[in-house]
Design a protein around this motif. Structure first.
Motif, PDB file in Angstrom:
ATOM      1  N   VAL A 113      28.612  19.445  46.686  1.00 42.26           N
ATOM      2  CA  VAL A 113      29.582  18.353  46.754  1.00 42.26           C
ATOM      3  C   VAL A 113      30.916  18.970  47.143  1.00 42.26           C
ATOM      4  O   VAL A 113      31.346  19.966  46.548  1.00 42.26           O
ATOM      5  CB  VAL A 113      29.721  17.599  45.422  1.00 42.26           C
ATOM      6  N   HIS A 159      28.123  15.159  50.284  1.00 45.38           N
ATOM      7  CA  HIS A 159      27.147  15.625  49.299  1.00 45.38           C
ATOM      8  C   HIS A 159      25.849  15.979  50.013  1.00 45.38           C
ATOM      9  O   HIS A 159      25.461  15.298  50.967  1.00 45.38           O
ATOM     10  CB  HIS A 159      26.866  14.531  48.267  1.00 45.38           C
ATOM     11  N   ASN A 179      28.106   8.922  40.025  1.00 45.05           N
ATOM     12  CA  ASN A 179      27.478  10.150  39.544  1.00 45.05           C
ATOM     13  C   ASN A 179      27.211  10.130  38.045  1.00 45.05           C
ATOM     14  O   ASN A 179      26.212  10.692  37.579  1.00 45.05           O
ATOM     15  CB  ASN A 179      28.347  11.355  39.911  1.00 45.05           C
ATOM     16  N   SER A 220      30.059  17.981  40.455  1.00 49.50           N
ATOM     17  CA  SER A 220      30.230  16.974  41.504  1.00 49.50           C
ATOM     18  C   SER A 220      31.442  16.076  41.289  1.00 49.50           C
ATOM     19  O   SER A 220      31.848  15.361  42.206  1.00 49.50           O
ATOM     20  CB  SER A 220      28.977  16.095  41.584  1.00 49.50           C
TER      21      SER A 220
END
Length: 305
Positions: free
Chosen positions: A93, A105, A249, A272
């Protein structure tokens, strides 16, 4: 042809090395920091993070190869009887500091179990992965370039891959509570196995080809936009879009859930998340603005190529 999980892990480590070297060159200001770690229960990995660069504000390129016993909740979700597993992959990421440069990503991974009640004790294995782009502002020419790159990689292995995996990405990278896609999609696939048209070797080569498409694709997108000027208002919009990325996420991402449920390394799992994000109450984009246009394009089913 059978495949060897150690060979897969070693090739994934090489791809991690290649991507890190290229991203350092792209930024030109900072280098990755590496932390080696071991997982309680088996295996470990290499977490590599780049921060406070000239263009890369925060990024991670992580490799892991872990094994051990699956928790009951994961066994139920996979509908398997055995609990021994092996999983390896590379996960990336990148959060740029520039609102006109997109978030990106990518993940390539391999999963293996020794047996399952579905197939009389034969090993269960599959590949998964994907790559998707989350622009803070959607530029049509960049979106077309990105999707054409992915289509070209897919078409080398199967004409069915791109349309099938593109639709899968549209459905997967969808923030249900916002009723919007995370970005402009890309491709996503899971549990990809050998069949009469594709050998295990073919699927492994596809996985590596996808991994190696990351650098030429992202380098082009960064260099197209990195020298453009931007306003403080555009920077604020970037933080709003980052908040949506964080929501996806934490709420929906399967890799995050798997990592947490298998006692993964928390710093690697949450790598991330963006360094800065903002949540404004009842934020509304101004009619006719570039922000409103971007929101209008965060939906499933747009054919970019």
């Amino acid at each position: 042809m059978n495949i060897d999980r150690n060979k897969i892990a070693e090739d994934y480590k090489t791809i991690q090395d290649e991507i890190c070297a290229a991203l350092e060159n792209l930024d030109g200001h900072v280098a990755f920091e590496e932390e080696l770690w071991e997982r309680e229960g088996g295996g470990g990995g290499r977490t590599r993070v780049i921060q406070n660069g000239k263009i890369l504000e925060k990024g991670g390129v992580n490799f892991s190869a872990v094994h051990g016993h699956l928790p009951d909740v994961v066994k139920r979700s996979l509908n398997v009887e055995q609990d021994d597993f092996f999983a390896t992959g590379v996960s990336i990421v990148i959060h740029p500091n520039h609102p006109l440069v997109p978030i990106i990503h990518m993940n390539i991974r391999y999963f293996e179990m020794p047996s399952s009640f579905h197939n009389g004790g034969e090993p269960v294995r599959w590949f998964g992965g994907g790559i998707d782009l989350t622009p803070h502002y959607v530029f049509d020419e960049d979106a077309r370039f990105f999707h054409q790159q992915l289509k070209d990689v897919c078409s080398k292995y199967s004409p069915e891959f791109y349309p099938r995996f593109k639709q899968w990405a549209d459905n997967y990278f969808f923030i249900k509570h916002r009723q919007e896609t995370r970005g402009i999609g890309g491709i996503f696939y899971d549990r990809l196995t050998a069949n009469e048209d594709l050998s295990w070797s073919d699927i492994f080569e596809f996985s590596k080809a996808l991994g190696r498409s990351f650098i030429p694709t992202y380098t082009e997108l960064v260099n197209r936009n990195r020298n453009k000027s931007f306003t403080a208002e555009q920077q604020e919009w970037q933080y709003v879009r980052r908040s949506r990325y964080a929501e996806f996420n934490l709420v929906y991402d399967a890799g995050t859930k798997f990592g947490l449920e298998t006692n993964g390394r928390i710093e690697s799992i949450l790598m991330s998340l963006p360094p800065t994000a903002k949540w404004f109450y009842n934020y509304q984009a101004e009619d006719g603005s570039e922000e409103a246009r971007t929101l209008s394009l965060l939906k499933k089913g747009i054919d970019w190529v």
